[in-house]
Design a protein around this motif. Sequence first.
Motif, PDB file in Angstrom:
ATOM      1  N   ARG A  82     119.469  65.138  92.925  1.00 44.76           N
ATOM      2  CA  ARG A  82     118.366  64.619  93.241  1.00 44.76           C
ATOM      3  C   ARG A  82     118.442  63.051  93.405  1.00 44.76           C
ATOM      4  O   ARG A  82     117.716  62.766  93.984  1.00 44.76           O
ATOM      5  CB  ARG A  82     117.397  64.916  91.756  1.00 44.76           C
ATOM      6  CG  ARG A  82     116.049  64.419  91.916  1.00 44.76           C
ATOM      7  CD  ARG A  82     115.049  64.972  90.854  1.00 44.76           C
ATOM      8  NE  ARG A  82     115.396  66.301  90.550  1.00 44.76           N
ATOM      9  CZ  ARG A  82     114.941  66.820  89.187  1.00 44.76           C
ATOM     10  NH1 ARG A  82     114.507  65.967  88.132  1.00 44.76           N
ATOM     11  NH2 ARG A  82     115.414  68.007  88.877  1.00 44.76           N
ATOM     12  N   ASN A  83     119.509  62.408  92.888  1.00 44.78           N
ATOM     13  CA  ASN A  83     119.626  61.215  92.736  1.00 44.78           C
ATOM     14  C   ASN A  83     120.234  60.545  94.146  1.00 44.78           C
ATOM     15  O   ASN A  83     120.588  59.382  94.192  1.00 44.78           O
ATOM     16  CB  ASN A  83     120.299  60.470  91.729  1.00 44.78           C
ATOM     17  CG  ASN A  83     119.333  60.713  90.374  1.00 44.78           C
ATOM     18  OD1 ASN A  83     118.284  60.771  90.346  1.00 44.78           O
ATOM     19  ND2 ASN A  83     120.200  60.773  89.377  1.00 44.78           N
ATOM     20  N   ARG A  84     120.756  61.528  95.085  1.00 41.93           N
ATOM     21  CA  ARG A  84     121.324  61.171  96.162  1.00 41.93           C
ATOM     22  C   ARG A  84     120.468  60.855  97.340  1.00 41.93           C
ATOM     23  O   ARG A  84     120.894  60.475  98.384  1.00 41.93           O
ATOM     24  CB  ARG A  84     122.376  62.416  96.547  1.00 41.93           C
ATOM     25  CG  ARG A  84     123.580  62.589  95.757  1.00 41.93           C
ATOM     26  CD  ARG A  84     124.319  63.587  96.235  1.00 41.93           C
ATOM     27  NE  ARG A  84     124.949  62.791  97.525  1.00 41.93           N
ATOM     28  CZ  ARG A  84     125.882  63.672  98.309  1.00 41.93           C
ATOM     29  NH1 ARG A  84     126.027  64.849  98.043  1.00 41.93           N
ATOM     30  NH2 ARG A  84     126.418  63.104  99.213  1.00 41.93           N
TER      31      ARG A  84
END
Length: 43
Positions: free
Chosen positions: A35-37
């Motif tokens: 999700r943080n990529r």
Amino acid sequence: MAIAVLFGLNPVAATVVNNGSTIVAGVNGLRPILRNRTLPLAG
């Protein structure tokens, strides 16, 4: 495990269920990383 005892689950089917749940748990653990990529929008 209760299903295996009550209904006589085939060992091959038990292996498939076990491996499938392991893969799902591993992917679920990677969700925060994936999700943080996402890249922020330029702008």
